[in-house]
Structures are given as C-alpha cells and as structure tokens.
Design a protein around this motif. Structure first.
Motif, PDB file in Angstrom:
ATOM      1  N   GLY A 245       0.816  -1.204   0.000  1.00 50.97           N
ATOM      2  CA  GLY A 245       0.000   0.000   0.000  1.00 50.97           C
ATOM      3  C   GLY A 245       0.844   1.246   0.000  1.00 50.97           C
ATOM      4  N   GLY A 246       0.273   2.311   0.494  1.00 50.23           N
ATOM      5  CA  GLY A 246       0.957   3.591   0.536  1.00 50.23           C
ATOM      6  C   GLY A 246       0.168   4.557   1.386  1.00 50.23           C
ATOM      7  N   PRO A 247       0.543   5.828   1.371  1.00 51.33           N
ATOM      8  CA  PRO A 247      -0.155   6.813   2.197  1.00 51.33           C
ATOM      9  C   PRO A 247      -1.525   7.152   1.637  1.00 51.33           C
ATOM     10  N   THR A 290      16.020  -1.654 -20.117  1.00 48.83           N
ATOM     11  CA  THR A 290      14.676  -1.462 -19.582  1.00 48.83           C
ATOM     12  C   THR A 290      14.533  -2.176 -18.247  1.00 48.83           C
ATOM     13  N   ILE A 291      13.536  -1.757 -17.486  1.00 47.25           N
ATOM     14  CA  ILE A 291      13.240  -2.389 -16.210  1.00 47.25           C
ATOM     15  C   ILE A 291      11.729  -2.366 -16.026  1.00 47.25           C
ATOM     16  N   ASN A 292      11.207  -3.269 -15.217  1.00 48.48           N
ATOM     17  CA  ASN A 292       9.775  -3.388 -15.010  1.00 48.48           C
ATOM     18  C   ASN A 292       9.388  -2.743 -13.685  1.00 48.48           C
ATOM     19  N   VAL A 293       8.413  -1.837 -13.745  1.00 46.19           N
ATOM     20  CA  VAL A 293       7.959  -1.125 -12.560  1.00 46.19           C
ATOM     21  C   VAL A 293       7.452  -2.087 -11.492  1.00 46.19           C
ATOM     22  N   SER A 294       6.769  -3.155 -11.922  1.00 43.62           N
ATOM     23  CA  SER A 294       6.194  -4.101 -10.963  1.00 43.62           C
ATOM     24  C   SER A 294       7.277  -4.805 -10.152  1.00 43.62           C
ATOM     25  N   ILE A 295       8.453  -5.017 -10.771  1.00 41.14           N
ATOM     26  CA  ILE A 295       9.554  -5.657 -10.041  1.00 41.14           C
ATOM     27  C   ILE A 295      10.061  -4.722  -8.947  1.00 41.14           C
ATOM     28  N   ILE A 296      10.241  -3.441  -9.286  1.00 39.96           N
ATOM     29  CA  ILE A 296      10.685  -2.468  -8.282  1.00 39.96           C
ATOM     30  C   ILE A 296       9.675  -2.409  -7.141  1.00 39.96           C
ATOM     31  N   SER A 297       8.379  -2.391  -7.488  1.00 42.64           N
ATOM     32  CA  SER A 297       7.337  -2.328  -6.471  1.00 42.64           C
ATOM     33  C   SER A 297       7.380  -3.550  -5.559  1.00 42.64           C
ATOM     34  N   HIS A 303       4.041   0.982  -3.615  1.00 41.67           N
ATOM     35  CA  HIS A 303       2.983   0.691  -4.581  1.00 41.67           C
ATOM     36  C   HIS A 303       3.429   1.082  -5.993  1.00 41.67           C
ATOM     37  N   ALA A 304       3.014   0.296  -6.975  1.00 42.66           N
ATOM     38  CA  ALA A 304       3.448   0.514  -8.359  1.00 42.66           C
ATOM     39  C   ALA A 304       3.101   1.925  -8.845  1.00 42.66           C
ATOM     40  N   ASP A 305       1.939   2.461  -8.445  1.00 42.86           N
ATOM     41  CA  ASP A 305       1.569   3.818  -8.853  1.00 42.86           C
ATOM     42  C   ASP A 305       2.564   4.840  -8.312  1.00 42.86           C
TER      43      ASP A 305
END
Length: 369
Positions: A245-247, A290-297, A303-305
């Motif tokens: 999650g997040g704030p 390239t890199i995948n945002v979902s992996i960083i998340s 959260h990915a957003d």
C-alpha cells in the motif's frame, strides 16, 4: 454496546479528570462543527496564533477546531456558516506529554509538572533504533510507541487537535477509535526525559490498503530528516503485515516532499544494487536498458503507482507506452541522488522492532496441521 448511563458516567470521569488538571471540560467540538470544519478548513484562516509546546513557542499554520472554552461560541457559530474570524486565541499552551491545552500559562505549568511524573507515553514501545547495539549520547534514543485510539481516546483526540494546526488537508479524527497512532519519541540519555516529536496515524482496517493516514513532525523538529524515518517505519510495518500500500491520498505539500525523498532513496538504492542483474531478463530497446515497474514495487514494497510517479519525478526514465516497462539511464540515478542531496542509507533498523511484531506469515511459512 454500552448503555447510555454507562457512557455518561465514562464521559463524566473524563471531564472530571480534565478539569482537575486545568483543561476545558469538553475536549471536542459539537458534531455539527466537526462536519463544517472538515469542509471549510482549506478556506478559513488560522484561528490560533501561536502555541507553547515543550520549550518552544511557534506559529500555527492552519485552523483547528478546539471546543468553545477555547475558541468561544461566536467563532464556532461562524464556523458552522463557513466563515472565519481570524485569530481568536493569541497563545495556546499545550502539554508536551498528553497534549491537553489551556489559555492560562500558570494552569498549564501546574498541569505539566504533574503530567511529567509519568515519563512514558501511552501505549506500547514497539521499536527502538539500534536495539541492543548501543546508543550514542549525542544522538539520544529514538523509539516508536503504538497507541490504540480506542484505548487512549482522549490522548489521541488532543493529539489530533494539535496536529491539525499544522496539516492543511486532513480533518481531525474525532473517530479516533478506528485508528492506531505511532508516536516518534526521543529520549535524552543524560536526563532520561522522553519527548514526543511527531507521529503518524493508520487505520486499523483500510479498504484501500493505506499504510498511513496522516503524518507530522512537529515544527521545532522539522528539516532534520525525521519524516523519512517515520515513513520508513510505516512501510516496515506494512511489509510485516504483508500489505502492499501507501499513504492516504491526497498528500499534503509538506508530506509529499518527505515521501519524494523516501521513495527516491529506496528506489535509488534498489536500482544501484540490482539493476544490472535484473536487466539480464529484459531486452534492450534502441540501446537503452529497460526495467519493469512491478519488479521495483515488489522488491521495495512501494505501490506501483507511487513507483511510476517517482520514476517520472527522477526524470532519468522513460515509460514505454502504458505498460509497466520503462527505459532507463542507470547513470542518472547517482546524479539525481547527488543533485537532491538524498542519502540511500537505510533509515529503519529492522532489528529494532519487538520480536514478531505485526508479522503475518505466508501460507508457505505456516506450519502444517
């Protein structure tokens, strides 16, 4: 559900205690004023000029809806009409231990002297920085205390009233029973004195998986990087609970600055440590890795957003279409960190939590029946 009679008795005890320590008898405004204040906070001017808290005196930033004993019936009546009266209280004295309040400095001093005899904050100490690793006398001892709004209701209401003086887009939580409050406490190792310097709150049950409702480092302790420490604690707790999650949105301008530094540090640290290895799994496009945002998340528990937002802010990546992949100049990471003076050092000591605190085991970790 408690009977009306028992509820009245409970309220009477609270008010009696409050009066005996020099505070107003009614700790909160009427429900009508609460609703009006929630809608009009952004347009109304400050109603209290300054506060005295601990050894500090400082200006307020926004209005807060203290009861009529403080603001007066006229100001509250105007608030119900969506009108402001400007400053109605020159100085409000706040107890640095329990956040009770008074316009009388003598009453405040008498109450605070009594209150300081109980040095510990309410609730439970859940985190100690460098637990068991020694402490530096100059830095003192940093701890986090968890307070249940249903257990220490009056304390949490008073804390919320005080916090609202410095928060522009959060209503005061009079329904504090639905929240937990995490107090950031500094202990002077020479005197042993404990001082609450900030906090964050969190819903006990968030349908949006918010790991934080509001956050505030009190003004005298701001601009010291302490906000990032509290944000890190909120993410560590969420990770232990297995909640991505997040704030809560929207984030205040001040809060966004702290989150940008925290997100930038965590994402930057992960990229520097893992980008080269992770990029082996992806093709190159026009010579740019390239890199995948979902992996960083997944790896950072951001959260990915929020990862996407921060990567745009850092301005060394280019998102590919609407998908999660992005082109990246890895050399830009260190440049951004240096330019914005963001350290990638860990802000949370994971060994500092109470053993097993908030940990939720996955199905693979659970013992078989």
């Amino acid at each position: 559900m408690a009977s009306v009679q028992s509820q009245r008795k409970k309220k009477g005890r609270l008010n009696s205690t409050y009066k005996s320590l020099g505070g107003p008898s009614n700790p909160s405004p009427t429900p009508e004023v609460e609703k009006k204040a929630e809608k009009e906070d952004r347009t109304l001017s400050r109603n209290i000029d300054e506060v005295v808290f601990a050894d500090h005196s400082f200006k307020t930033w926004y209005p807060s809806w203290y009861p009529k004993e403080i603001l007066g019936e006229k100001a509250l009546a105007l608030a119900e009409e969506g009108k402001g009266t400007g400053i109605v209280v020159k100085t409000l004295y706040i107890c640095r231990k329990c956040f009770k309040y008074s316009m009388d400095g003598v009453e405040w001093k008498t109450h605070q002297d009594l209150c300081e005899k109980n040095n510990d904050p309410p609730g439970q100490e859940i985190y100690v920085k460098n637990r068991g690793k020694g402490e530096e006398a100059g830095e003192g001892r940093w701890t986090v205390w968890e307070v249940d709004g249903a257990v220490d209701k009056l304390f949490c209401q008073n804390l919320s009233l005080f916090a609202k003086l410095f928060l522009d887009n959060k209503s005061v939580f009079f329904d504090v029973e639905a929240f937990k409050y995490f107090l950031y406490v500094h202990t002077n190792l020479e005197s042993g004195d404990k001082q609450i310097i900030g906090f964050f709150s969190k819903e006990k049950m968030s349908w949006d998986n918010n790991n934080l409702a509001c956050i505030l480092i009190f003004p005298p302790w701001q601009k010291k990087g302490l906000g990032s420490n509290l944000i890190g604690i909120s993410y560590s707790i969420a990770r232990r609970e297995r909640i991505m999650g997040g704030p809560e949105k929207p984030i205040s301008d001040l809060g966004r600055k702290s989150y940008k530094r925290y997100w930038g540090a965590v994402i930057g640290r992960w990229l520097l440590n893992n980008f080269e290895e992770e990029n082996k799994n992806y093709s190159k496009k026009k010579g740019m890795p390239t890199i995948n945002v979902s992996i960083i998340s997944k790896e950072t528990w951001i959260h990915a957003d929020d990862v996407q937002y921060m990567l745009r802010e850092m301005n060394f990546v280019k998102l590919i279409g609407k998908g999660p992949a992005c082109e990246m100049d890895i050399n830009g990471v260190e440049e951004w960190l240096a330019k914005n003076k963001v350290s990638i050092a860990q802000v949370v000591d994971e060994d500092g939590f109470l053993p097993g605190y908030a940990e939720k085991k996955t199905s693979e970790e659970r013992e078989p029946n």
